[in-house]
Design an enzyme around this catalytic site. Structure first.
Site, PDB file in Angstrom:
ATOM      1  N   THR A 205     -30.104 -19.156  26.305  1.00  0.00           N
ATOM      2  CA  THR A 205     -28.950 -19.485  26.891  1.00  0.00           C
ATOM      3  C   THR A 205     -29.332 -20.391  28.341  1.00  0.00           C
ATOM      4  OG1 THR A 205     -27.211 -18.659  28.561  1.00  0.00           O
ATOM      5  CG2 THR A 205     -28.956 -17.455  28.345  1.00  0.00           C
ATOM      6  N   ASP A 206     -28.321 -21.205  28.532  1.00  0.00           N
ATOM      7  CA  ASP A 206     -28.409 -21.972  29.883  1.00  0.00           C
ATOM      8  C   ASP A 206     -28.661 -21.151  31.131  1.00  0.00           C
ATOM      9  OD1 ASP A 206     -25.559 -21.746  28.893  1.00  0.00           O
ATOM     10  OD2 ASP A 206     -25.172 -22.339  31.124  1.00  0.00           O
TER      11      ASP A 206
ATOM     12  N   LYS B 157     -32.059 -12.469  29.535  1.00  0.00           N
ATOM     13  CA  LYS B 157     -32.457 -13.514  28.432  1.00  0.00           C
ATOM     14  C   LYS B 157     -33.484 -14.301  28.892  1.00  0.00           C
ATOM     15  CE  LYS B 157     -30.149 -14.505  25.440  1.00  0.00           C
ATOM     16  NZ  LYS B 157     -30.016 -14.055  24.047  1.00  0.00           N
TER      17      LYS B 157
ATOM     18  N   VAL C  23     -22.302 -16.034  16.389  1.00  0.00           N
ATOM     19  CA  VAL C  23     -23.284 -16.949  15.627  1.00  0.00           C
ATOM     20  C   VAL C  23     -23.759 -16.099  14.435  1.00  0.00           C
ATOM     21  CG1 VAL C  23     -25.565 -17.674  15.784  1.00  0.00           C
ATOM     22  CG2 VAL C  23     -24.195 -18.112  17.755  1.00  0.00           C
TER      23      VAL C  23
ATOM     24  N   ALA D 188     -27.071  -9.916  20.892  1.00  0.00           N
ATOM     25  CA  ALA D 188     -27.540  -9.979  22.532  1.00  0.00           C
ATOM     26  C   ALA D 188     -26.538  -9.171  23.194  1.00  0.00           C
ATOM     27  CB  ALA D 188     -27.540 -11.479  23.005  1.00  0.00           C
TER      28      ALA D 188
ATOM     29  N   TYR E 247     -27.729 -10.989  33.249  1.00  0.00           N
ATOM     30  CA  TYR E 247     -27.596 -11.333  32.019  1.00  0.00           C
ATOM     31  C   TYR E 247     -28.687 -12.575  31.947  1.00  0.00           C
ATOM     32  CZ  TYR E 247     -26.227 -14.249  28.003  1.00  0.00           C
ATOM     33  OH  TYR E 247     -26.110 -15.191  27.080  1.00  0.00           O
TER      34      TYR E 247
ATOM     35  N   PHE F  68     -30.026  -1.845  19.238  1.00  0.00           N
ATOM     36  CA  PHE F  68     -31.160  -2.372  20.049  1.00  0.00           C
ATOM     37  C   PHE F  68     -31.431  -1.491  21.314  1.00  0.00           C
ATOM     38  CE2 PHE F  68     -31.230  -7.186  18.774  1.00  0.00           C
ATOM     39  CZ  PHE F  68     -31.383  -7.016  17.496  1.00  0.00           C
TER      40      PHE F  68
ATOM     41  N   TRP G 243     -21.788 -22.439  26.179  1.00  0.00           N
ATOM     42  CA  TRP G 243     -20.496 -22.291  25.941  1.00  0.00           C
ATOM     43  C   TRP G 243     -20.206 -22.189  24.466  1.00  0.00           C
ATOM     44  CZ3 TRP G 243     -17.945 -26.139  29.854  1.00  0.00           C
ATOM     45  CH2 TRP G 243     -18.483 -26.112  31.118  1.00  0.00           C
TER      46      TRP G 243
HETATM   47  N1  LIG Z   1     -21.247 -16.897  23.741  1.00  0.00           N
HETATM   48  C1  LIG Z   1     -21.830 -17.993  24.753  1.00  0.00           C
HETATM   49  O1  LIG Z   1     -21.072 -18.604  25.295  1.00  0.00           O
HETATM   50  C2  LIG Z   1     -23.138 -18.188  24.588  1.00  0.00           C
HETATM   51  C3  LIG Z   1     -23.882 -19.060  25.222  1.00  0.00           C
HETATM   52  C4  LIG Z   1     -25.160 -19.308  25.505  1.00  0.00           C
HETATM   53  C5  LIG Z   1     -25.990 -18.372  24.629  1.00  0.00           C
HETATM   54  N2  LIG Z   1     -25.443 -17.677  23.874  1.00  0.00           N
HETATM   55  C6  LIG Z   1     -26.443 -16.817  23.072  1.00  0.00           C
HETATM   56  O2  LIG Z   1     -26.204 -17.129  21.498  1.00  0.00           O
HETATM   57  C7  LIG Z   1     -26.407 -15.680  21.212  1.00  0.00           C
HETATM   58  C8  LIG Z   1     -25.285 -15.500  20.102  1.00  0.00           C
HETATM   59  O3  LIG Z   1     -24.082 -15.380  20.926  1.00  0.00           O
HETATM   60  P1  LIG Z   1     -22.668 -14.838  20.430  1.00  0.00           P
HETATM   61  O4  LIG Z   1     -21.675 -16.018  21.324  1.00  0.00           O
HETATM   62  O5  LIG Z   1     -22.670 -14.738  18.944  1.00  0.00           O
HETATM   63  O6  LIG Z   1     -22.327 -13.392  20.984  1.00  0.00           O
HETATM   64  P2  LIG Z   1     -21.602 -12.557  20.596  1.00  0.00           P
HETATM   65  O7  LIG Z   1     -20.309 -12.856  19.718  1.00  0.00           O
HETATM   66  O8  LIG Z   1     -21.316 -11.633  21.764  1.00  0.00           O
HETATM   67  O9  LIG Z   1     -22.376 -11.390  19.492  1.00  0.00           O
HETATM   68  C9  LIG Z   1     -23.456 -10.671  19.995  1.00  0.00           C
HETATM   69  C10 LIG Z   1     -23.583  -9.544  19.165  1.00  0.00           C
HETATM   70  O10 LIG Z   1     -24.635  -8.741  19.489  1.00  0.00           O
HETATM   71  C11 LIG Z   1     -24.465  -7.357  19.090  1.00  0.00           C
HETATM   72  N3  LIG Z   1     -25.044  -6.527  20.215  1.00  0.00           N
HETATM   73  C12 LIG Z   1     -24.787  -6.257  21.469  1.00  0.00           C
HETATM   74  N4  LIG Z   1     -25.176  -5.331  21.780  1.00  0.00           N
HETATM   75  C13 LIG Z   1     -26.097  -4.724  20.965  1.00  0.00           C
HETATM   76  C14 LIG Z   1     -26.961  -3.786  20.702  1.00  0.00           C
HETATM   77  N5  LIG Z   1     -27.265  -2.710  21.719  1.00  0.00           N
HETATM   78  N6  LIG Z   1     -27.514  -3.492  19.477  1.00  0.00           N
HETATM   79  C15 LIG Z   1     -27.274  -4.253  18.463  1.00  0.00           C
HETATM   80  N7  LIG Z   1     -26.573  -5.110  18.605  1.00  0.00           N
HETATM   81  C16 LIG Z   1     -25.962  -5.277  19.657  1.00  0.00           C
HETATM   82  C17 LIG Z   1     -22.870  -7.223  19.267  1.00  0.00           C
HETATM   83  O11 LIG Z   1     -22.614  -6.233  18.690  1.00  0.00           O
HETATM   84  P3  LIG Z   1     -21.123  -5.724  18.268  1.00  0.00           P
HETATM   85  O12 LIG Z   1     -20.231  -6.509  17.614  1.00  0.00           O
HETATM   86  O13 LIG Z   1     -21.153  -4.576  17.977  1.00  0.00           O
HETATM   87  O14 LIG Z   1     -20.711  -5.843  19.859  1.00  0.00           O
HETATM   88  C18 LIG Z   1     -22.435  -8.802  18.798  1.00  0.00           C
HETATM   89  O15 LIG Z   1     -22.242  -8.776  17.340  1.00  0.00           O
HETATM   90  C19 LIG Z   1     -26.808 -14.821  21.936  1.00  0.00           C
HETATM   91  O16 LIG Z   1     -28.127 -14.867  21.999  1.00  0.00           O
HETATM   92  C20 LIG Z   1     -26.283 -15.394  23.485  1.00  0.00           C
HETATM   93  O17 LIG Z   1     -27.079 -15.082  24.510  1.00  0.00           O
HETATM   94  C21 LIG Z   1     -24.279 -17.066  23.644  1.00  0.00           C
END
Ligand SMILES: NC(=O)c1ccc[n+]([C@@H]2O[C@H](COP(=O)([O-])OP(=O)(O)OC[C@H]3O[C@@H](n4cnc5c(N)ncnc54)[C@H](OP(=O)(O)O)[C@@H]3O)[C@@H](O)[C@H]2O)c1
Length: 330
Positions: free
Chosen positions: A114-115, A145, A24, A72, A141, A49, A181
């Site tokens: 998230t769901d 969240k 995202v 996250a 997780y 974080f 997802w």
């Molecule tokens: N992916 C899914 O299927 C999904 C589904 C439902 C909701 N969501 C929510 O949507 C949002 C975005 O998800 P996404 O898919 O974009 O996730 P993502 O691709 O896993 O990206 C998460 C980012 O958070 C960073 N992060 C992790 N630990 C951290 C820390 N300690 N300090 C600072 N940054 C940190 C990661 O950094 P690094 O790049 O260094 O690892 C990564 O860039 C999140 O809130 C997630 O919970 C995602």
């Protein structure tokens, strides 16, 4: 209520985006750049974080009026053995951001969730006011969240509902966008399936967990449009129309890829549906990831997307074709 573009944002202050390198986060970079909206993007290397002080330091340095938290701890299985870190990232960090933003005039905190905050208490789509948890039925997780959502709402409630002496028209707003997802520029289920389709003669994919695949590109667009509108604070479920299972998504993605890439020989009949019980993972996943998007549609109909709300198939088809073509070039 008026939903016209939010004029109260101070254009001299940059938008601060956490999670630069996530799916995202990357989509937000593209979207904000296209709109020529100035923004500062921070990755884990500039702001980890795990340290509350690091977050406070960045907030003080950039003094944003709009914070977008796309960072996250998303490794669902690893979170089972890293509870403390998952809570620091997914619960404490958004709380710190909420504290900061409630002290800003007309501030906005946009946070993704998230769901996984739901624990199969329904078999139909959850609406925003449905009971979450119970926490002890969620994986770590999901618990972390959920704690993040609750921390944001608690800070806003305590600030604005308990004798705050500020004026109503200076209040900040928060948006918690729950999605499911998600896929974008990063590791995700669709990419995994496409790669496996090129390597294997047969795949077994879970068919009894249901949800809506959601494009990161669209999550960025919806987030920014909401942050710039006069939409009310609160939780919004951000998913396209329709639903499928992981198996349905794998079949759809692989069939779509096969239309643009000759190298994919795997046929749908060789993608076998299996129950989640046959694919055991450390963290418990929900069977029902359906999120109702009725509240979001009502809000968006006043801003964008009038009459053209996306279906998951349209988004996945565009994503797969673009990904396959880009992969073929490399
Ligand atoms: N992916 C899914 O299927 C999904 C589904 C439902 C909701 N969501 C929510 O949507 C949002 C975005 O998800 P996404 O898919 O974009 O996730 P993502 O691709 O896993 O990206 C998460 C980012 O958070 C960073 N992060 C992790 N630990 C951290 C820390 N300690 N300090 C600072 N940054 C940190 C990661 O950094 P690094 O790049 O260094 O690892 C990564 O860039 C999140 O809130 C997630 O919970 C995602």
């Amino acid at each position: 209520m008026s939903f016209s573009s939010f004029k109260l944002l101070d254009s001299s202050k940059p938008i601060l985006v956490f999670g630069r390198d996530g799916q995202v986060g990357k989509a937000l970079q593209v979207y904000l750049k296209n709109l020529k909206i100035p923004a500062v993007f921070l990755g884990r290397d500039e702001c980890d974080f795990a340290s509350e002080d690091a977050i406070i330091q960045m907030l003080n340095r950039y003094q944003p009026q709009v914070i977008i938290n796309a960072a996250a701890y998303t490794n669902v299985d690893k979170a089972e053995s890293e509870r403390q870190l998952a809570f620091a990232v997914n619960a404490k960090a958004p709380q710190v951001m909420a504290h900061y933003i409630t002290n800003v005039v007309h501030g906005v905190l946009l946070h993704y969730s998230t769901d996984y905050v739901f624990a199969d208490t329904k078999t139909t789509a959850y609406i925003e006011t449905d009971s979450v948890g119970p926490a002890d039925q969620l994986c770590i997780y999901g618990q972390s969240k959920l704690a993040g959502e609750q921390a944001i709402e608690e800070v806003f409630n305590l600030t604005y509902n308990s004798g705050h002496d500020g004026h109503h028209d200076t209040f900040s707003r928060y948006f918690i966008l729950r999605t499911s997802w998600a896929y974008g520029d990063g590791d995700n289920f669709i990419r995994t399936m496409l790669h496996l389709a090129g390597e294997r003669d047969q795949l077994k994919v879970v068919a009894d967990q249901v949800g809506a695949p959601t494009s990161a590109e669209w999550l960025a667009e919806v987030g920014i449009q909401i942050a710039r509108s006069r939409v009310e604070s609160g939780i919004y479920h951000v998913v396209p129309d329709g639903e499928t299972s992981w198996h349905g998504l794998a079949v759809f993605a692989i069939e779509t890829a096969a239309t643009v890439c000759k190298g994919i020989e795997l046929k749908s009949k060789n993608i076998l549906p299996i129950p989640a019980a046959d694919y055991v993972l450390p963290a418990k996943r929900p069977y029902n990831s359906r999120l109702s998007n009725i509240k979001l549609k009502k809000a968006l109909s006043q801003i964008i997307f009038a009459g053209q709300y996306p279906k998951w198939q349209e988004q996945v088809e565009a994503y797969v074709k673009e990904y396959v073509k880009a992969s073929l070039k490399n």
